[in-house]
Design a protein around this motif. Structure first.
Motif, mmCIF file in Angstrom:
data_model
loop_
_atom_site.group_PDB
_atom_site.id
_atom_site.type_symbol
_atom_site.label_atom_id
_atom_site.label_comp_id
_atom_site.label_asym_id
_atom_site.label_seq_id
_atom_site.Cartn_x
_atom_site.Cartn_y
_atom_site.Cartn_z
ATOM 1 N N ALA A 102 26.786 35.417 50.535
ATOM 2 C CA ALA A 102 26.611 34.854 49.194
ATOM 3 C C ALA A 102 27.136 33.431 49.067
ATOM 4 N N SER A 103 27.918 32.963 50.044
ATOM 5 C CA SER A 103 28.545 31.654 49.903
ATOM 6 C C SER A 103 27.542 30.519 50.083
ATOM 7 N N VAL A 104 27.848 29.389 49.470
ATOM 8 C CA VAL A 104 27.004 28.205 49.615
ATOM 9 C C VAL A 104 26.948 27.780 51.074
ATOM 10 N N GLU A 105 28.107 27.838 51.760
ATOM 11 C CA GLU A 105 28.170 27.397 53.157
ATOM 12 C C GLU A 105 27.232 28.222 54.038
ATOM 13 N N ALA A 106 27.221 29.540 53.820
ATOM 14 C CA ALA A 106 26.359 30.409 54.626
ATOM 15 C C ALA A 106 24.897 30.087 54.406
ATOM 16 N N HIS A 107 24.539 29.764 53.175
ATOM 17 C CA HIS A 107 23.138 29.485 52.864
ATOM 18 C C HIS A 107 22.696 28.138 53.422
ATOM 19 N N GLN A 108 23.653 27.329 53.856
ATOM 20 C CA GLN A 108 23.309 26.048 54.463
ATOM 21 C C GLN A 108 23.170 26.161 55.978
ATOM 22 N N LYS A 109 23.544 27.320 56.526
ATOM 23 C CA LYS A 109 23.430 27.552 57.961
ATOM 24 C C LYS A 109 22.364 28.622 58.186
ATOM 25 N N ILE A 110 21.148 28.163 58.479
ATOM 26 C CA ILE A 110 20.011 29.076 58.558
ATOM 27 C C ILE A 110 20.217 30.142 59.635
ATOM 28 N N SER A 111 20.779 29.752 60.773
ATOM 29 C CA SER A 111 20.945 30.723 61.861
ATOM 30 C C SER A 111 21.901 31.837 61.456
ATOM 31 N N ASP A 112 22.985 31.507 60.742
ATOM 32 C CA ASP A 112 23.938 32.524 60.302
ATOM 33 C C ASP A 112 23.304 33.451 59.269
ATOM 34 N N LEU A 113 22.535 32.866 58.367
ATOM 35 C CA LEU A 113 21.878 33.657 57.327
ATOM 36 C C LEU A 113 20.850 34.594 57.936
ATOM 37 N N ILE A 163 17.645 55.553 53.068
ATOM 38 C CA ILE A 163 18.288 54.239 52.978
ATOM 39 C C ILE A 163 17.925 53.554 51.661
ATOM 40 N N LEU A 164 18.939 52.988 51.031
ATOM 41 C CA LEU A 164 18.737 52.068 49.909
ATOM 42 C C LEU A 164 19.035 50.669 50.425
ATOM 43 N N TYR A 165 18.027 49.808 50.407
ATOM 44 C CA TYR A 165 18.230 48.420 50.813
ATOM 45 C C TYR A 165 18.348 47.556 49.578
ATOM 46 N N ILE A 166 19.470 46.873 49.448
ATOM 47 C CA ILE A 166 19.682 45.988 48.303
ATOM 48 C C ILE A 166 19.124 44.611 48.662
ATOM 49 N N SER A 167 17.915 44.373 48.192
ATOM 50 C CA SER A 167 17.243 43.100 48.424
ATOM 51 C C SER A 167 17.531 42.186 47.236
ATOM 52 N N SER A 168 16.679 41.214 47.014
ATOM 53 C CA SER A 168 16.966 40.209 45.999
ATOM 54 C C SER A 168 15.696 39.708 45.340
ATOM 55 N N GLY A 169 15.807 39.349 44.085
ATOM 56 C CA GLY A 169 14.699 38.698 43.403
ATOM 57 C C GLY A 169 14.367 37.349 44.002
ATOM 58 N N SER A 170 15.227 36.850 44.880
ATOM 59 C CA SER A 170 14.961 35.563 45.545
ATOM 60 C C SER A 170 13.722 35.630 46.416
ATOM 61 N N ILE A 171 13.248 36.841 46.724
ATOM 62 C CA ILE A 171 12.040 36.948 47.554
ATOM 63 C C ILE A 171 10.799 36.442 46.804
ATOM 64 N N LEU A 212 14.637 24.430 51.818
ATOM 65 C CA LEU A 212 15.751 25.203 52.355
ATOM 66 C C LEU A 212 16.382 26.112 51.304
ATOM 67 N N ASN A 213 16.192 25.813 50.026
ATOM 68 C CA ASN A 213 16.718 26.681 48.974
ATOM 69 C C ASN A 213 16.018 28.035 48.945
ATOM 70 N N ASP A 214 14.858 28.124 49.602
ATOM 71 C CA ASP A 214 14.101 29.380 49.647
ATOM 72 C C ASP A 214 14.409 30.206 50.893
ATOM 73 N N THR A 215 15.343 29.727 51.713
ATOM 74 C CA THR A 215 15.639 30.387 52.989
ATOM 75 C C THR A 215 16.006 31.860 52.800
ATOM 76 N N SER A 216 16.945 32.129 51.899
ATOM 77 C CA SER A 216 17.406 33.501 51.698
ATOM 78 C C SER A 216 16.258 34.415 51.281
ATOM 79 N N GLY A 217 15.410 33.940 50.362
ATOM 80 C CA GLY A 217 14.290 34.752 49.904
ATOM 81 C C GLY A 217 13.307 35.073 51.011
ATOM 82 N N ILE A 218 13.037 34.081 51.868
ATOM 83 C CA ILE A 218 12.111 34.287 52.988
ATOM 84 C C ILE A 218 12.682 35.315 53.957
ATOM 85 N N PHE A 219 13.982 35.218 54.239
ATOM 86 C CA PHE A 219 14.609 36.167 55.154
ATOM 87 C C PHE A 219 14.672 37.564 54.541
ATOM 88 N N LYS A 220 14.959 37.648 53.237
ATOM 89 C CA LYS A 220 14.999 38.946 52.574
ATOM 90 C C LYS A 220 13.626 39.617 52.595
#
Length: 336
Positions: A100-111, A134-142, A167-175
């Motif tokens: 959830a951290s800003v730093e993590a979202h700036q490192k695509i490989s870690d995310l 399984i319940l997978y907690i995804s995100s509306g960011s997708i 790059l702001n869409d990185t998390s949504g694409i990965f989710k």
């Protein structure tokens, strides 16, 4: 917790004698889910054994020593990418680990490692341990974020507003990729069931108030009697579900006997960021200013779910936004 108990005391009986693995169990969502399950367990004598995957259980136990009194709570030290355990007999997984951290979202490989590789590892673990639910907690960011002009409340089958060059869409694409892995896993065996909760925005205890969440920063400002700063023009639209409602929804979704389900989780009542700041100031009675910076790099966006499917499945917004705001404010005020 008593409110959660009153809403779940009949349905949660289905989890009696179960053995649940929770990833992301020490974060914002995780602490809410964990405290609720422990309370339900104790109140209803459910004999649920709860295993929480944590990178640093000692640190968590030191910060929250009350968890040591629960004999049905166990910690597995490790991370979602490469953990292991000799434990067997799990009946359910609640997979909520993310960064959830800003730093993590700036490192695509870690995310990518946490969201995609971590989900793949959880699914492989489920296969190995013969866990079928399984319940997978995804995100509306997708869905991505839309312009506030002519926005729509996004449905589960809506189009997507993601841009792979942003790059702001990185998390949504990965989710979205992780969801695909989950659905493939469910299709690979007749007994496998996957529930995907696309979670939007929330407010309540344990919400980070010193991170990149605007509403958390607003609450922190009111607590310390500082002016509320809005970096944008204040017209961005958001909606917030209270964490008690969130826990009720997630545990009900976990119990749904469906082969595959993808469902939006959140409130559909939108507010502008300025309206949220004004409401918070009004509710707390603080003599502070609302400063609108109107920084052009912060575009006006809408991030609102359509929760028609949730309503069809008897999931309702139970706590008003005003009540959620003041409850969260009081929670952090009492921690001072």
């Amino acid at each position: 917790l008593e409110f959660i108990l009153s809403e779940l005391k009949t349905s949660i009986i289905k989890l009696k004698n179960s053995k649940i693995l929770i990833t992301g169990g020490t974060g914002f969502f995780g602490k809410s889910i964990l405290s609720a399950l422990l309370y339900l367990n104790l109140s209803l004598n459910l004999n649920i054994r709860i295993f929480v995957l944590s990178r640093n259980p000692k640190k968590f136990k030191k910060k929250f020593p009350e968890v040591n009194k629960y004999k049905e709570l166990f910690f597995i030290e490790g991370n979602v990418i490469n953990f292991s355990t000799v434990e067997n007999g799990f009946t359910h997984i609640i997979h909520g680990a993310t960064e959830a951290s800003v730093e993590a979202h700036q490192k695509i490989s870690d995310l990518s490692e946490v969201i995609i590789d971590g989900t793949r590892n959880i699914l492989n673990f489920a296969n190995k341990k013969k866990i079928n639910d399984i319940l997978y907690i995804s995100s509306g960011s997708i869905y991505g974020k839309q312009s506030t002009k002519n926005f729509i409340k996004v449905k589960e089958n809506s189009g997507f507003f993601l841009n792979s060059s942003n790059l702001n869409d990185t998390s949504g694409i990965f989710k979205k990729s992780a969801e695909l892995l989950c659905n493939y896993w469910a299709s690979s065996a007749s007994e496998n069931r996957i529930k995907i909760a696309r979670c939007f925005s929330f407010v309540g205890p344990w919400l980070p108030i010193d991170s990149h969440f605007a509403i958390g920063n607003f609450i922190k400002s009111t607590i310390i009697n500082a002016d509320i700063v809005i970096n944008s023009d204040g017209s961005s639209l958001r909606s917030y579900l209270y964490t008690s409602d969130l826990v009720i929804w997630l545990l009900k979704i976990l119990l749904f006997e469906k082969k595959k389900l993808t469902i939006n989780v959140g409130s559909d009542q939108e507010y502008s960021l300025y309206d949220i700041a004004f409401l918070l100031k009004k509710l707390t009675g603080k003599n502070i200013k609302i400063l609108v910076k109107n920084n052009p790099e912060f575009l006006s966006t809408a991030y609102i779910p359509d929760i028609g499917l949730a309503k069809k499945n008897n999931l309702k917004v139970l706590t008003s936004f005003e009540n959620a705001l003041i409850k969260t404010y009081k929670f952090y005020e009492n921690l001072r």
